[in-house]
Design a protein around this motif. Structure first.
Motif, PDB file in Angstrom:
ATOM      1  N   VAL A 184       0.831  -1.050  -0.007  1.00 55.38           N
ATOM      2  CA  VAL A 184       0.035  -0.101  -0.127  1.00 55.38           C
ATOM      3  C   VAL A 184       0.781   1.254   0.031  1.00 55.38           C
ATOM      4  CG1 VAL A 184      -1.685   1.302   1.465  1.00 55.38           C
ATOM      5  CG2 VAL A 184      -1.911  -1.022   1.163  1.00 55.38           C
ATOM      6  N   GLU A 185       1.876   1.103   0.803  1.00 53.69           N
ATOM      7  CA  GLU A 185       2.966   2.532   0.780  1.00 53.69           C
ATOM      8  C   GLU A 185       3.593   2.543  -0.471  1.00 53.69           C
ATOM      9  OE1 GLU A 185       5.704   2.089   4.150  1.00 53.69           O
ATOM     10  OE2 GLU A 185       4.784   3.860   5.098  1.00 53.69           O
ATOM     11  N   SER A 186       3.471   1.478  -1.131  1.00 51.02           N
ATOM     12  CA  SER A 186       4.442   1.719  -2.711  1.00 51.02           C
ATOM     13  C   SER A 186       3.314   1.854  -3.496  1.00 51.02           C
ATOM     14  CB  SER A 186       4.926   0.431  -2.725  1.00 51.02           C
ATOM     15  OG  SER A 186       6.102  -0.008  -1.893  1.00 51.02           O
ATOM     16  N   SER A 187       2.006   1.995  -3.245  1.00 51.95           N
ATOM     17  CA  SER A 187       0.839   2.293  -4.012  1.00 51.95           C
ATOM     18  C   SER A 187       0.808   0.989  -5.283  1.00 51.95           C
ATOM     19  CB  SER A 187       1.236   3.363  -5.449  1.00 51.95           C
ATOM     20  OG  SER A 187       1.366   4.855  -4.313  1.00 51.95           O
ATOM     21  N   HIS A 188       1.048   0.073  -4.837  1.00 50.83           N
ATOM     22  CA  HIS A 188       0.975  -1.344  -5.407  1.00 50.83           C
ATOM     23  C   HIS A 188      -0.433  -2.065  -5.261  1.00 50.83           C
ATOM     24  CE1 HIS A 188       5.633  -1.675  -5.814  1.00 50.83           C
ATOM     25  NE2 HIS A 188       5.053  -0.975  -6.677  1.00 50.83           N
ATOM     26  N   TYR A 189      -1.665  -1.352  -5.593  1.00 46.85           N
ATOM     27  CA  TYR A 189      -2.705  -1.718  -4.992  1.00 46.85           C
ATOM     28  C   TYR A 189      -3.394  -3.059  -5.688  1.00 46.85           C
ATOM     29  CZ  TYR A 189      -2.714   3.075  -3.382  1.00 46.85           C
ATOM     30  OH  TYR A 189      -2.448   4.234  -2.756  1.00 46.85           O
ATOM     31  N   GLN A 190      -2.875  -3.396  -6.653  1.00 43.80           N
ATOM     32  CA  GLN A 190      -3.230  -4.818  -7.249  1.00 43.80           C
ATOM     33  C   GLN A 190      -2.850  -5.643  -6.403  1.00 43.80           C
ATOM     34  OE1 GLN A 190      -2.671  -5.435 -11.266  1.00 43.80           O
ATOM     35  NE2 GLN A 190      -3.326  -7.468 -11.248  1.00 43.80           N
ATOM     36  N   GLU A 191      -1.561  -5.824  -5.865  1.00 46.81           N
ATOM     37  CA  GLU A 191      -0.894  -6.751  -5.148  1.00 46.81           C
ATOM     38  C   GLU A 191      -1.553  -6.598  -3.721  1.00 46.81           C
ATOM     39  OE1 GLU A 191       0.562  -4.732  -6.838  1.00 46.81           O
ATOM     40  OE2 GLU A 191       1.930  -5.878  -8.262  1.00 46.81           O
ATOM     41  N   ALA A 192      -1.899  -5.313  -3.458  1.00 43.83           N
ATOM     42  CA  ALA A 192      -2.566  -5.263  -2.059  1.00 43.83           C
ATOM     43  C   ALA A 192      -3.959  -5.852  -2.061  1.00 43.83           C
ATOM     44  CB  ALA A 192      -2.572  -3.726  -1.667  1.00 43.83           C
ATOM     45  N   HIS A 193      -4.861  -5.601  -3.121  1.00 45.04           N
ATOM     46  CA  HIS A 193      -5.977  -6.214  -3.106  1.00 45.04           C
ATOM     47  C   HIS A 193      -5.847  -7.859  -2.945  1.00 45.04           C
ATOM     48  CE1 HIS A 193      -8.777  -3.014  -3.545  1.00 45.04           C
ATOM     49  NE2 HIS A 193      -8.176  -2.675  -4.615  1.00 45.04           N
ATOM     50  N   ILE A 194      -4.752  -8.478  -3.669  1.00 41.45           N
ATOM     51  CA  ILE A 194      -4.682  -9.941  -3.621  1.00 41.45           C
ATOM     52  C   ILE A 194      -4.390 -10.390  -2.145  1.00 41.45           C
ATOM     53  CG2 ILE A 194      -3.363 -11.854  -4.447  1.00 41.45           C
ATOM     54  CD1 ILE A 194      -2.935 -10.242  -7.025  1.00 41.45           C
ATOM     55  N   LEU A 195      -3.520  -9.847  -1.510  1.00 43.17           N
ATOM     56  CA  LEU A 195      -3.093 -10.179  -0.052  1.00 43.17           C
ATOM     57  C   LEU A 195      -4.429  -9.621   0.632  1.00 43.17           C
ATOM     58  CD1 LEU A 195       0.579  -8.639  -0.003  1.00 43.17           C
ATOM     59  CD2 LEU A 195      -0.239 -11.019   0.395  1.00 43.17           C
ATOM     60  N   ALA A 196      -4.726  -8.571   0.813  1.00 42.45           N
ATOM     61  CA  ALA A 196      -6.146  -8.264   1.712  1.00 42.45           C
ATOM     62  C   ALA A 196      -7.217  -9.357   1.529  1.00 42.45           C
ATOM     63  CB  ALA A 196      -6.464  -6.890   1.438  1.00 42.45           C
ATOM     64  N   GLY A 197      -7.561  -9.573   0.098  1.00 42.17           N
ATOM     65  CA  GLY A 197      -8.714 -10.404  -0.310  1.00 42.17           C
ATOM     66  C   GLY A 197      -8.254 -12.003   0.380  1.00 42.17           C
ATOM     67  N   GLY A 198      -7.212 -12.198   0.047  1.00 38.17           N
ATOM     68  CA  GLY A 198      -6.880 -13.600   0.600  1.00 38.17           C
ATOM     69  C   GLY A 198      -6.912 -13.685   2.088  1.00 38.17           C
ATOM     70  N   LEU A 199      -6.560 -12.638   2.899  1.00 38.21           N
ATOM     71  CA  LEU A 199      -6.777 -12.659   4.277  1.00 38.21           C
ATOM     72  C   LEU A 199      -8.166 -12.597   4.880  1.00 38.21           C
ATOM     73  CD1 LEU A 199      -3.781 -10.312   5.057  1.00 38.21           C
ATOM     74  CD2 LEU A 199      -3.575 -12.666   5.760  1.00 38.21           C
ATOM     75  N   VAL A 200      -8.887 -11.968   4.049  1.00 40.56           N
ATOM     76  CA  VAL A 200     -10.259 -11.940   4.425  1.00 40.56           C
ATOM     77  C   VAL A 200     -11.079 -13.095   4.082  1.00 40.56           C
ATOM     78  CG1 VAL A 200     -12.584 -11.066   3.599  1.00 40.56           C
ATOM     79  CG2 VAL A 200     -10.611  -9.262   3.995  1.00 40.56           C
ATOM     80  N   VAL A 201     -10.708 -13.935   2.971  1.00 37.85           N
ATOM     81  CA  VAL A 201     -11.293 -15.147   2.854  1.00 37.85           C
ATOM     82  C   VAL A 201     -10.747 -16.145   3.724  1.00 37.85           C
ATOM     83  CG1 VAL A 201     -11.279 -17.024   1.128  1.00 37.85           C
ATOM     84  CG2 VAL A 201     -11.642 -14.653   0.508  1.00 37.85           C
ATOM     85  N   THR A 202      -9.593 -16.176   3.961  1.00 34.28           N
ATOM     86  CA  THR A 202      -9.041 -17.217   4.842  1.00 34.28           C
ATOM     87  C   THR A 202      -9.523 -17.110   6.119  1.00 34.28           C
ATOM     88  OG1 THR A 202      -7.024 -17.079   3.689  1.00 34.28           O
ATOM     89  CG2 THR A 202      -6.829 -17.933   6.103  1.00 34.28           C
ATOM     90  N   SER A 203      -9.647 -15.820   6.650  1.00 33.40           N
ATOM     91  CA  SER A 203     -10.400 -15.566   7.902  1.00 33.40           C
ATOM     92  C   SER A 203     -11.683 -15.976   8.206  1.00 33.40           C
ATOM     93  CB  SER A 203     -10.382 -14.060   8.290  1.00 33.40           C
ATOM     94  OG  SER A 203      -9.001 -13.426   8.350  1.00 33.40           O
ATOM     95  N   VAL A 204     -12.461 -15.639   7.031  1.00 34.44           N
ATOM     96  CA  VAL A 204     -13.775 -16.004   7.245  1.00 34.44           C
ATOM     97  C   VAL A 204     -13.882 -17.472   7.079  1.00 34.44           C
ATOM     98  CG1 VAL A 204     -15.933 -16.160   5.746  1.00 34.44           C
ATOM     99  CG2 VAL A 204     -14.792 -13.985   6.213  1.00 34.44           C
ATOM    100  N   ILE A 205     -13.509 -18.342   6.455  1.00 36.82           N
ATOM    101  CA  ILE A 205     -13.370 -19.828   6.417  1.00 36.82           C
ATOM    102  C   ILE A 205     -12.679 -20.369   7.690  1.00 36.82           C
ATOM    103  CG2 ILE A 205     -12.184 -21.826   5.172  1.00 36.82           C
ATOM    104  CD1 ILE A 205     -11.923 -20.332   2.730  1.00 36.82           C
ATOM    105  N   THR A 206     -11.822 -19.783   8.320  1.00 39.80           N
ATOM    106  CA  THR A 206     -11.295 -20.103   9.563  1.00 39.80           C
ATOM    107  C   THR A 206     -12.491 -19.925  10.713  1.00 39.80           C
ATOM    108  OG1 THR A 206      -9.186 -19.666   9.236  1.00 39.80           O
ATOM    109  CG2 THR A 206      -9.777 -19.884  11.522  1.00 39.80           C
ATOM    110  N   LEU A 207     -13.081 -18.812  10.700  1.00 41.44           N
ATOM    111  CA  LEU A 207     -14.053 -18.612  11.528  1.00 41.44           C
ATOM    112  C   LEU A 207     -15.360 -19.543  11.564  1.00 41.44           C
ATOM    113  CD1 LEU A 207     -13.957 -14.827  12.101  1.00 41.44           C
ATOM    114  CD2 LEU A 207     -13.078 -16.594  13.603  1.00 41.44           C
TER     115      LEU A 207
END
Length: 223
Positions: A184-207
């Motif tokens: 995010v600091e480097s303005s690489h938003y596409q990579e940030a979306h992939i990381l954030a989305g992966g963490l969200v999905v993983t968290s939902v599946i885990t819970l």
């Protein structure tokens, strides 16, 4: 870079969870049974990471890990390397920060166990050690699984503490949450979306898996 961060995050979460289970199992059992006047104080210390800003905990850990303080000096003397900005430092901080997420589910599990079972075991001649491992520990399996999942998931999502004591060293201390911040600091938003989305999905599946397991375990106990 992303693969290294994923592997490092999983390694950190796994090591932290194993250490927490070893440390928290006897602590949670003691808290569930003791009537000591220091119990509220111990419970408050255990729960402190729930309300304390992560950067505050990270700051004091960073100070204690420095070569100017006892912990940092001892670590350098024994291992000939600094504790701060290392994987070992991340583990140390993660154990403290995730402590309540493991202690509290285990404590509630032990508190919910019937005292009659323990008394019956004593009547049949079982000592406290045998009673714990033969009766109380097997009955605590649902709480043990819940504590393991919560401790693991919470460690995966850490940010403030690991940033303060580990910095952002690729391959050494750069976990997924730090990599996301870096993208995010480097303005690489596409990579940030992939990381954030992966963490969200993983968290939902885990819970979802955890709640489903708790429901299944409750039905089995009720049956």
């Amino acid at each position: 870079m992303m693969t290294d961060a994923i592997l490092l995050t999983l390694k950190l979460a796994a090591v932290t969870t194993l250490l927490l289970l070893v440390l928290c199992l006897p602590l949670a059992h003691w808290l569930s049974k003791t009537q000591s006047i220091i119990k509220p104080f111990i419970e408050a210390i255990v729960a402190l990471p729930l309300v304390l800003p992560p950067t505050v905990l990270g700051f004091y850990l960073l100070v204690w890990m420095s070569p100017n303080h006892l912990l940092g000096q001892w670590w350098i003397a024994v291992f000939d390397r600094p504790l701060a900005f290392s994987f070992a430092g991340l583990v140390f901080g993660s154990v403290l920060y995730s402590l309540p997420f493991v202690v509290q589910p285990l404590q509630r599990t032990f508190e919910g166990q019937s005292a009659a079972l323990k008394e019956a075991a004593f009547t049949l001649g079982a000592n406290p050690w045998k009673t714990f491992w033969r009766i109380q520990f097997p009955l605590a399996r649902p709480g043990l699984i819940a504590a393991s999942v919560l401790g693991f998931a919470h460690t995966v999502g850490e940010f403030g503490v690991v940033l303060m004591i580990g910095g952002n060293i690729p391959g050494s201390t750069q976990v997924l949450s730090i990599l996301l911040f870096d993208q995010v600091e480097s303005s690489h938003y596409q990579e940030a979306h992939i990381l954030a989305g992966g963490l969200v999905v993983t968290s939902v599946i885990t819970l979802f898996s955890l709640y489903r397991w708790n429901r299944y375990a409750s039905v089995r106990v009720g049956a």
